[in-house]
Write a protein that holds these residues in place. Structure first.
Motif, PDB file in Angstrom:
ATOM      1  N   TYR A  33     -35.702  -3.524  14.546  1.00 18.46           N
ATOM      2  CA  TYR A  33     -34.483  -2.951  13.219  1.00 18.46           C
ATOM      3  C   TYR A  33     -35.103  -3.469  11.996  1.00 18.46           C
ATOM      4  N   TYR A  47     -31.411  -0.837   8.725  1.00 24.26           N
ATOM      5  CA  TYR A  47     -30.595   0.139  10.028  1.00 24.26           C
ATOM      6  C   TYR A  47     -31.697  -1.063  11.441  1.00 24.26           C
ATOM      7  N   TYR A  48     -30.194  -0.283  12.154  1.00 24.53           N
ATOM      8  CA  TYR A  48     -31.410  -1.026  13.640  1.00 24.53           C
ATOM      9  C   TYR A  48     -30.988   0.150  14.335  1.00 24.53           C
ATOM     10  N   SER A  49     -31.702  -0.131  15.529  1.00 22.81           N
ATOM     11  CA  SER A  49     -32.191   0.326  16.733  1.00 22.81           C
ATOM     12  C   SER A  49     -31.865  -0.681  18.052  1.00 22.81           C
ATOM     13  N   THR A  55     -29.199   4.757  16.836  1.00 16.80           N
ATOM     14  CA  THR A  55     -29.438   3.843  14.972  1.00 16.80           C
ATOM     15  C   THR A  55     -27.768   3.156  14.944  1.00 16.80           C
ATOM     16  N   VAL A  66     -33.791   6.317   8.991  1.00 19.08           N
ATOM     17  CA  VAL A  66     -34.625   6.163  10.011  1.00 19.08           C
ATOM     18  C   VAL A  66     -34.969   7.192  12.030  1.00 19.08           C
ATOM     19  N   ARG A  68     -35.663   6.634  16.058  1.00 18.44           N
ATOM     20  CA  ARG A  68     -35.940   6.285  16.780  1.00 18.44           C
ATOM     21  C   ARG A  68     -35.881   7.486  17.780  1.00 18.44           C
ATOM     22  N   PHE A  74     -40.035   2.606  15.436  1.00 18.04           N
ATOM     23  CA  PHE A  74     -38.845   2.886  14.567  1.00 18.04           C
ATOM     24  C   PHE A  74     -39.286   2.944  13.236  1.00 18.04           C
TER      25      PHE A  74
END
Lengths: 118, 116
Positions: A33, A47-49, A55, A66, A68, A74
């Motif tokens: 995150y 953003y998160y993954s 993502t 972002v 990943r 990240f």
């Protein structure tokens, strides 16, 4: 174990400059995150993954990208920095245990990046 | 979309007394996780306590306990026997239990002052 490592710890940019915040975790966590923390606004998700190669946008994704590329890393990129992006940025990864149901969940945070955009 | 609301920007409590921090959330889901995190001046984030929505029993961790009211969508944190080291920002957080959704959102936080 290093946990979650963020670089740099401090950065000053001029409006319009670009930069990438790096984040890496050595705990083999799937989910990672990016949050920003501003006075009176708490932690807001950028953003998160959930896994390598995926993502998703959070609450405040505009102006950020972002990447990943692998399970460990990240990164968060500001393509054209604006004064409104002055903030403290935190990277985090999520420990989840259990098979059918996640148990013992806990977020591990990096130490933060203080970013000022002039 | 889910939201987390902490309506108390700041609170103060006398050392050794008990204090309760409020958190409400909004969700249409029935299964989720709730958390309280603490951020002392060092800026480090520390997990204080977690609650799984399907569990009716309130979580406790030493001097920290929660009052989880699922129908009211309320998740308050009680700190007993407050200590100077409890002074910090406290954040309430929510995560869906849907395995497809790993989003974790936080409230705006409550700054807790401990008065000696």
């Amino acid at each position: 174990n290093a946990g979650v490592t963020q670089t740099p710890k401090f950065q000053v940019l001029k409006t319009g400059q670009s930069m990438t915040l790096q984040c890496a975790q050595d705990m083999n966590h799937n989910s990672m995150y990016w949050y920003r923390q501003d006075p009176g606004m708490g932690l807001r998700l950028i953003y998160y993954s959930a896994s390598e190669g995926t993502t998703d946008k959070g609450e405040v994704p505009n102006g950020y990208n972002v990447s990943r590329l692998n399970k460990r890393e990240f990164s968060l990129r500001l393509e054209s920095a604006a004064p409104s992006q002055t903030s403290v940025y935190f990277c985090a990864s999520l420990r989840q245990e259990g098979f059918l149901r996640a148990t013992n969940e806990k977020l591990f945070f990096g130490s933060g990046t203080q970013l000022s955009v002039l | 979309a889910q939201t987390v609301t902490q309506s108390q920007p700041e609170m103060s409590v006398q050392e050794a007394e008990t204090v309760t921090l409020s958190c409400t959330y909004d969700t249409s889901e029935s299964d989720y996780y709730l958390f309280w995190y603490k951020q002392p001046p060092s800026r480090q984030m520390i997990l204080v306590i977690r609650q799984e929505a399907y569990k009716q029993q309130n979580a406790t961790e030493n001097r920290f306990s929660v009052n989880f009211q699922k129908a009211a969508k309320s998740f308050s944190l009680k700190i007993s026997d407050s200590q100077l080291g409890d002074a910090a920002m406290y954040f309430c957080a929510y995560r869906s239990a849907n395995y497809r959704d790993d989003k974790i959102i936080f409230g705006k936080g409550t700054r807790l002052h401990i008065l000696p």
